[in-house]
Enzyme design. Structure first.
Site, PDB file in Angstrom:
ATOM      1  CB  CYS A 161       8.609 -25.134  61.560  1.00  0.00           C
ATOM      2  SG  CYS A 161       8.215 -24.006  63.066  1.00  0.00           S
ATOM      3  CG  HIS A 176      43.646 -17.090  84.316  1.00  0.00           C
ATOM      4  ND1 HIS A 176      44.701 -16.169  84.839  1.00  0.00           N
ATOM      5  CD2 HIS A 176      44.350 -18.123  83.629  1.00  0.00           C
ATOM      6  CE1 HIS A 176      45.859 -16.367  84.428  1.00  0.00           C
ATOM      7  NE2 HIS A 176      45.655 -17.768  83.749  1.00  0.00           N
ATOM      8  NE  ARG A 205      12.741 -28.581  59.232  1.00  0.00           N
ATOM      9  CZ  ARG A 205      13.700 -28.073  58.560  1.00  0.00           C
ATOM     10  NH1 ARG A 205      14.662 -28.996  58.378  1.00  0.00           N
ATOM     11  NH2 ARG A 205      13.630 -26.821  58.353  1.00  0.00           N
ATOM     12  CG  ASN A 237      10.544 -23.428  58.482  1.00  0.00           C
ATOM     13  OD1 ASN A 237      10.752 -22.962  59.781  1.00  0.00           O
ATOM     14  ND2 ASN A 237      11.079 -24.387  57.966  1.00  0.00           N
ATOM     15  N   GLY A 238       9.340 -20.527  59.423  1.00  0.00           N
ATOM     16  CA  GLY A 238      10.170 -19.236  59.160  1.00  0.00           C
ATOM     17  C   GLY A 238       9.576 -17.964  60.235  1.00  0.00           C
ATOM     18  CD  GLU A 272      22.539 -30.560  71.942  1.00  0.00           C
ATOM     19  OE1 GLU A 272      21.428 -29.679  71.440  1.00  0.00           O
ATOM     20  OE2 GLU A 272      23.337 -31.151  71.577  1.00  0.00           O
ATOM     21  CD  GLU A 278      29.822 -30.759  70.372  1.00  0.00           C
ATOM     22  OE1 GLU A 278      29.070 -29.535  70.535  1.00  0.00           O
ATOM     23  OE2 GLU A 278      28.977 -31.588  70.219  1.00  0.00           O
ATOM     24  CD1 TRP A 305      11.631 -25.541  68.450  1.00  0.00           C
ATOM     25  CD2 TRP A 305      11.866 -23.488  67.807  1.00  0.00           C
ATOM     26  NE1 TRP A 305      12.714 -24.887  69.270  1.00  0.00           N
ATOM     27  CE2 TRP A 305      12.732 -23.604  68.740  1.00  0.00           C
ATOM     28  CE3 TRP A 305      11.885 -22.300  66.988  1.00  0.00           C
ATOM     29  CZ2 TRP A 305      13.605 -22.505  69.187  1.00  0.00           C
ATOM     30  CZ3 TRP A 305      12.704 -21.126  67.454  1.00  0.00           C
ATOM     31  CH2 TRP A 305      13.610 -21.420  68.464  1.00  0.00           C
ATOM     32  CE  LYS A 360      25.614 -32.787  71.166  1.00  0.00           C
ATOM     33  NZ  LYS A 360      26.298 -32.193  70.129  1.00  0.00           N
ATOM     34  CE  LYS A 365      20.343 -33.110  63.134  1.00  0.00           C
ATOM     35  NZ  LYS A 365      21.159 -32.883  64.106  1.00  0.00           N
TER      36      LYS A 365
END
Ligand code: F6R
Length: 590
Positions: free
Chosen positions: A2, A491, A28, A100-101, A475, A468, A74, A472, A585
């Site tokens: 947010c 395995h 955000r 925000n939170g 997302e 990583e 968000w 990428k 983000k």
């Protein structure tokens, strides 16, 4: 998560200024957005579902106003609807808040307020704040009502409040970032600096359990626990406003990938004495623990290999969100290294605080100067990568890897040699990132655009980079992608390989090379389409992505073509590479 923004000043288009600021915070949160402004003693507001970038100046006729707050959401509590979009109000609409939170005890507070006749119009935890402030107002000033409200809320939050007949903005924080921008007789508040960087680079950071009251005279800060005024240091941010713009690029992600032509150099240009001091702290520590979330977590895993190889040192690694279950081994002589672009990620921050509680020393490797981790850690190293605004981390990742490589060299007394090697890596990356290279990656993206799954394998530091790579690709392309330690295929995961399954192998020119080439043969024998990221071609590759032979920095270099691949897959699949669905983000909620 947010974005929040406020403006107070002489300009009379406060809502449009707030919208412009919020657009720069869209990374955000981009589910919905809204603004509220003081409009001739009333609060006027405007809310929309969808991305704020779809709004053009003048789309809505705002009345003149000198004071506005805004929010880009968000979603956490409640679906993506106009009713759930911020700002939220008390019933009389005389108070507007953005938040925000997460308010963890909102259900109980809401139930109490409802029994007292308060009527809620959204499903959010945030609306509770507006009604709770209202409930204290008859007998208190706005400041007092907010202080009382803060003392009742549990969780992590940053809030902005305005009231219809008061020319001021009040902000408070516990856990989520808030920065005050100080212009010439005009003031800004935002969750992140790029939001107001075009207006000012002079900032004050609000700390946890602090409140700021801003009117035309400027900000006044208070500690909510002691109820006493707080003096703030004015910090100058050395980012140019232009670095927070896309410039010639269509997306922040590609701009930030391309900036890697120089960000490694900036990362390694650190003060030698500082780096040496931190290296001594690592050497003297009774256990060093690296903590990070998401991509930063993969960087931490990569660092365990780098420290082992370069410095013959064992360093531990934990994912930020798992740290609380592992913290029992931290001692007062331990060192925690927190790796974070934003310096605000809730789980990483909590790990720092847990380590500090045990008396351990903390080092933050962060990009955002003045961020909470920067302020709360014993030592900090700044990435100096400039603002990273695409949700997917790219340039911060490679800068973090460079700094950790440098630290490993410093631990063996070879700081100068580490710098030299990394600067060589920088020039190799600069050569690599040319338009022809991008075309080559685009041609691979064409081949992979419709596949169901992509597997990435690596060994040693490339194993961390395989994980990583998967992040990428997930997302940005929304294709199922998974990273494996190449030697682990037999395995279990080998059962997933069928005809034409794409397998990307990240390869270094070291003792791991032959093993992973053998693994490539094994997947190829089962029908896989093998994509080799390597400095030399090999008959086992169906597609070769050439990378420079970067020695110890090979993991750092190998991730860059995957960033490009993710970007181009995202474009081909009509995704927004800067704002992947469901993500945001700077994850300041847990
Ligand atoms: C993925 C990504 C995230 C972040 C993670 C930690 O591309 O960007 O996984 O790495 O949310 O964020 P910071 O580094 O700000 O702590």
């Amino acid at each position: 998560m947010c974005g929040i923004f406020a403006y107070l000043g002489p300009q009379n288009n406060a809502s449009e200024i707030a919208i412009t600021g919020l657009k720069k915070l869209e990374y955000r949160g981009y589910d919905s957005w809204g603004v509220a402004a003081l409009d001739r003693e009333e609060i006027a507001y405007y809310k929309k579902v969808g991305k704020i970038s779809a709004y053009s100046t003048g789309d809505h006729a705002f009345n003149p106003s000198h004071l506005a707050i805004g929010h880009s959401r968000w979603a956490t509590h409640g679906g993506i609807t106009e009713a759930n979009a911020h700002p939220h109000f008390n019933s009389a609409k005389s108070i507007a808040i953005v938040h925000n939170g997460i308010i963890e005890n909102y259900a109980k507070i809401k139930a109490d307020l409802e029994t007292r006749g308060y009527h809620f119009v959204s499903e959010t935890d945030s609306e509770t704040i507006a009604h709770l402030i209202d409930s204290h107002l008859p007998t208190h000033t706005l400041e007092e009502a907010i202080k009382l409200t803060m003392s009742e809320l549990e969780g992590r939050y940053a809030i902005l409040v305005i009231k219809k007949d008061e020319q001021k903005i009040i902000a408070a924080r516990r856990g989520s970032p808030l920065i005050v921008g100080i212009g010439k007789q005009e003031f800004y508040i935002a969750s992140d600096i790029p939001a107001f960087l075009e207006h000012t680079n002079q900032v004050n950071y609000l700390d946890d359990d602090q409140m700021v009251v801003i009117d035309h005279r400027g900000p006044q800060y208070f500690d909510l626990r002691t109820n006493s005024p707080v003096e703030k240091r004015l910090i100058t941010i050395d980012w140019l406003a232009s670095t927070a713009e896309k410039g010639k690029y269509p997306h922040f992600m590609i701009k930030e990938i391309m900036e890697q032509q120089e960000t490694i150099r900036r990362a390694v240009e650190q003060d030698n004495d500082e780096i040496q001091k931190i290296a001594s702290a690592i050497e003297n520590a009774y256990g060093t623990y690296l903590v990070g979330c998401g991509t930063a977590g993969k960087v931490c895993l990569a660092a365990t290999y780098l420290f082992s190889r370069i410095a013959q040192r064992h360093v531990n690694f934990a994912v930020g969100s798992e740290f609380s279950s592992l913290q029992h081994f931290i001692k007062d002589r331990s060192l925690m290294i927190a790796v974070s672009q934003s310096g605000e990620t809730a789980d990483t921050l909590e790990a720092i605080r847990a380590a500090k509680t045990k008396g351990a020393k903390t080092l933050a490797i962060i990009n955002v100067k003045g961020s909470t981790m920067d302020r709360e850690s014993d030592f900090s190293i700044h990435l100096k990568a400039g603002p990273e605004q695409a949700v997917a981390s790219t340039k911060a990742t490679t800068s973090q890897l460079a700094i950790l490589t440098l630290l490993a060299y410093a631990c063996t007394g070879q700081l100068a040699e580490g710098k030299r090697l990394l600067l060589e890596t920088q020039s190799q990356i600069t050569d690599m990132l040319n338009p022809r290279y991008e075309d080559h990656i685009r041609s691979l993206a064409d081949l992979l655009a419709e596949v169901e799954s992509i597997y990435i394998i690596g060994k040693g530091v490339n194993y961390a980079m395989a994980l990583e790579s998967a992040i990428k690709l997930q997302e940005i392309s929304y294709i199922h992608a998974e990273g494996f330690a190449a030697g682990e295929l037999k395995h279990g995961p080998l059962a997933l390989i069928t005809t034409d399954t794409p397998v990307i192998a990240l390869i270094s020119n070291d003792e791991t090379r032959q093993d992973i080439l053998n693994n490539c043969q094994e997947v190829k024998a089962r029908g896989a389409y093998v994509i080799g990221v390597a400095s030399e071609n090999n008959p086992v590759f169906d597609f070769w992505i050439k990378v420079p032979d970067a020695g110890i920095s090979q993991g750092l270099v190998n991730i860059i073509p995957i960033q490009l691949l993710a970007y181009h897959l995202g474009l081909l699949r009509k995704n927004d590479p800067d704002m992947p669905r469901n993500l945001a983000k700077s994850v300041t909620v847990k």
